[in-house]
Design a protein around this motif. Sequence first.
Motif, short mmCIF file in Angstrom:
data_model
loop_
_atom_site.label_atom_id
_atom_site.label_comp_id
_atom_site.label_asym_id
_atom_site.label_seq_id
_atom_site.Cartn_x
_atom_site.Cartn_y
_atom_site.Cartn_z
N GLY A 175 6.22 -4.72 8.59
CA GLY A 175 4.83 -4.96 8.21
C GLY A 175 3.99 -3.71 8.13
O GLY A 175 2.84 -3.76 7.69
N SER A 176 4.54 -2.58 8.54
CA SER A 176 3.86 -1.29 8.49
C SER A 176 4.69 -0.32 7.65
O SER A 176 5.73 -0.68 7.11
CB SER A 176 3.64 -0.74 9.89
N ILE A 177 4.21 0.92 7.53
CA ILE A 177 4.94 1.96 6.80
C ILE A 177 5.08 3.19 7.69
O ILE A 177 4.16 3.54 8.43
CB ILE A 177 4.23 2.33 5.47
N ARG A 178 6.24 3.83 7.63
CA ARG A 178 6.47 5.04 8.42
C ARG A 178 5.90 6.24 7.67
O ARG A 178 6.28 6.50 6.53
CB ARG A 178 7.97 5.23 8.65
N VAL A 179 4.99 6.95 8.32
CA VAL A 179 4.29 8.07 7.69
C VAL A 179 4.55 9.33 8.51
O VAL A 179 4.41 9.33 9.74
CB VAL A 179 2.77 7.80 7.60
N GLU A 180 4.92 10.40 7.83
CA GLU A 180 5.19 11.68 8.48
C GLU A 180 3.97 12.12 9.29
O GLU A 180 2.86 12.22 8.77
CB GLU A 180 5.51 12.75 7.44
N GLY A 181 4.17 12.37 10.58
CA GLY A 181 3.10 12.85 11.43
C GLY A 181 2.21 11.77 12.01
O GLY A 181 1.44 12.03 12.94
N LEU A 182 2.29 10.54 11.49
CA LEU A 182 1.45 9.46 11.98
C LEU A 182 2.25 8.34 12.62
O LEU A 182 1.70 7.53 13.36
CB LEU A 182 0.61 8.87 10.83
N GLY A 183 3.53 8.28 12.32
CA GLY A 183 4.34 7.18 12.84
C GLY A 183 4.21 5.95 11.97
O GLY A 183 4.06 6.03 10.75
N SER A 184 4.23 4.79 12.59
CA SER A 184 4.15 3.52 11.87
C SER A 184 2.69 3.14 11.68
O SER A 184 1.93 3.02 12.64
CB SER A 184 4.89 2.43 12.65
N VAL A 185 2.28 2.95 10.42
CA VAL A 185 0.88 2.69 10.08
C VAL A 185 0.76 1.32 9.41
O VAL A 185 1.49 1.02 8.46
CB VAL A 185 0.32 3.77 9.14
N SER A 186 -0.14 0.51 9.90
CA SER A 186 -0.43 -0.78 9.29
C SER A 186 -1.55 -0.61 8.26
O SER A 186 -2.57 -0.01 8.56
CB SER A 186 -0.85 -1.79 10.37
N VAL A 187 -1.33 -1.12 7.05
CA VAL A 187 -2.26 -0.91 5.95
C VAL A 187 -3.12 -2.14 5.73
O VAL A 187 -2.60 -3.25 5.52
CB VAL A 187 -1.49 -0.58 4.64
N ASP A 188 -4.44 -1.95 5.76
CA ASP A 188 -5.39 -3.00 5.42
C ASP A 188 -5.81 -2.77 3.97
O ASP A 188 -6.57 -1.84 3.68
CB ASP A 188 -6.60 -2.95 6.34
N PRO A 189 -5.36 -3.61 3.04
CA PRO A 189 -5.67 -3.36 1.62
C PRO A 189 -7.15 -3.53 1.27
O PRO A 189 -7.58 -3.07 0.21
CB PRO A 189 -4.81 -4.40 0.89
N ALA A 215 -10.48 1.29 2.60
CA ALA A 215 -9.94 2.55 2.06
C ALA A 215 -8.73 2.98 2.87
O ALA A 215 -8.76 2.95 4.10
CB ALA A 215 -11.02 3.63 2.09
N VAL A 216 -7.67 3.35 2.18
CA VAL A 216 -6.41 3.69 2.82
C VAL A 216 -6.31 5.20 3.02
O VAL A 216 -6.65 5.97 2.11
CB VAL A 216 -5.22 3.18 1.98
N ASP A 217 -5.86 5.60 4.19
CA ASP A 217 -5.63 7.03 4.46
C ASP A 217 -4.67 7.58 3.42
O ASP A 217 -3.60 7.02 3.17
CB ASP A 217 -5.02 7.16 5.87
N LEU A 218 -5.04 8.69 2.78
CA LEU A 218 -4.22 9.26 1.72
C LEU A 218 -2.81 9.60 2.17
O LEU A 218 -1.87 9.58 1.37
CB LEU A 218 -4.90 10.52 1.16
N ARG A 219 -2.64 9.91 3.46
CA ARG A 219 -1.32 10.25 3.96
C ARG A 219 -0.33 9.09 3.84
O ARG A 219 0.88 9.30 3.76
CB ARG A 219 -1.42 10.74 5.40
N VAL A 220 -0.86 7.87 3.80
CA VAL A 220 0.00 6.69 3.63
C VAL A 220 0.67 6.73 2.26
O VAL A 220 1.83 6.33 2.11
CB VAL A 220 -0.83 5.41 3.80
N TYR A 221 -0.05 7.21 1.25
CA TYR A 221 0.48 7.26 -0.11
C TYR A 221 1.44 8.43 -0.32
O TYR A 221 2.09 8.50 -1.37
CB TYR A 221 -0.66 7.35 -1.12
N ALA A 222 1.51 9.33 0.64
CA ALA A 222 2.48 10.43 0.61
C ALA A 222 3.20 10.45 1.94
O ALA A 222 3.07 11.39 2.72
CB ALA A 222 1.79 11.76 0.33
N PRO A 223 3.97 9.41 2.24
CA PRO A 223 4.55 9.27 3.58
C PRO A 223 5.56 10.34 3.94
O PRO A 223 5.91 10.49 5.10
CB PRO A 223 5.21 7.88 3.52
N ASP A 224 6.00 11.11 2.94
CA ASP A 224 6.94 12.21 3.22
C ASP A 224 6.23 13.46 3.71
O ASP A 224 6.87 14.44 4.08
CB ASP A 224 7.75 12.54 1.97
#
Length: 249
Positions: free
Chosen positions: A108-122, A125-134
């Motif tokens: 239910g979340s996404i793994r993001v470099e430097g942030l760990g597992s992040v839950s996205v509320d659509p 506004a989404v943290d830009l780092r979520v869109y570049a999880p690498d």
Amino acid sequence: MAIKHAPARSWSGGSPYRRRRVLWPCFLLLLTGFLYVWLYGSPDFLSLSPALKDIGFRFSPDSSRAGRVAQAKPQLAGEGLYQDVREIDALLHFIIDQPERRLDEDGGSIRVEGLGSVSVDPQAAVDLRVYAPDGYYDWAEHTRRIKDQHPLVVFSKTYCPYSQKAKALLATYDISPPPKIVEVNVRSDGPQVQAILARLTGRSTVPNILLKGSSIGGSDELHRMHEAHRLKRLLEEGGLVVKGEASKE
């Protein structure tokens, strides 16, 4: 005559005041060093060699208070250093350049470099780092590449008749580069993607057709522009080459 030596003074018998004078500077030095590492991370001269890092000995600055504060502050499109970044372009980068990643890939979340597992509320506004999880955040380059290689993106559903009509009409235009089709219903995070699109474009249904990151409508709008002989010009203004017979009608 025997010579008598004065007995050696033992440390334990020394003055408590003297012992405190010796121990307090050592304690304060250790405390200062600990606070420095906690606030600012390990200094460069204390960094471990690559060989030691390879076997797992590593201090991460992200564990410092400063690192945690920097990570806790969201990086939002249109704010601060990201004033010129649009969230829609970041979303397109995520979907097109990282086709295997999903917003719900980690339970239910996404793994993001430097942030760990992040839950996205659509809905927010989404943290830009979520869109570049690498962890690669060159948004100017990401945006340029998407607009050059995929200027026309169609968010569709495989079973939707309106999506099928829109895709069929665009096919008659023989567009280069061809439209990038994103079938929302075959993605596990499809509902999240569609909700983010609704927030960013004001359009909650599919098809949702984006030209250079801006929505030009759905199937009805596309057919109206076609019938009014305005669609070819709009596509060409967006940087596409139109070669199909339908564009000559």
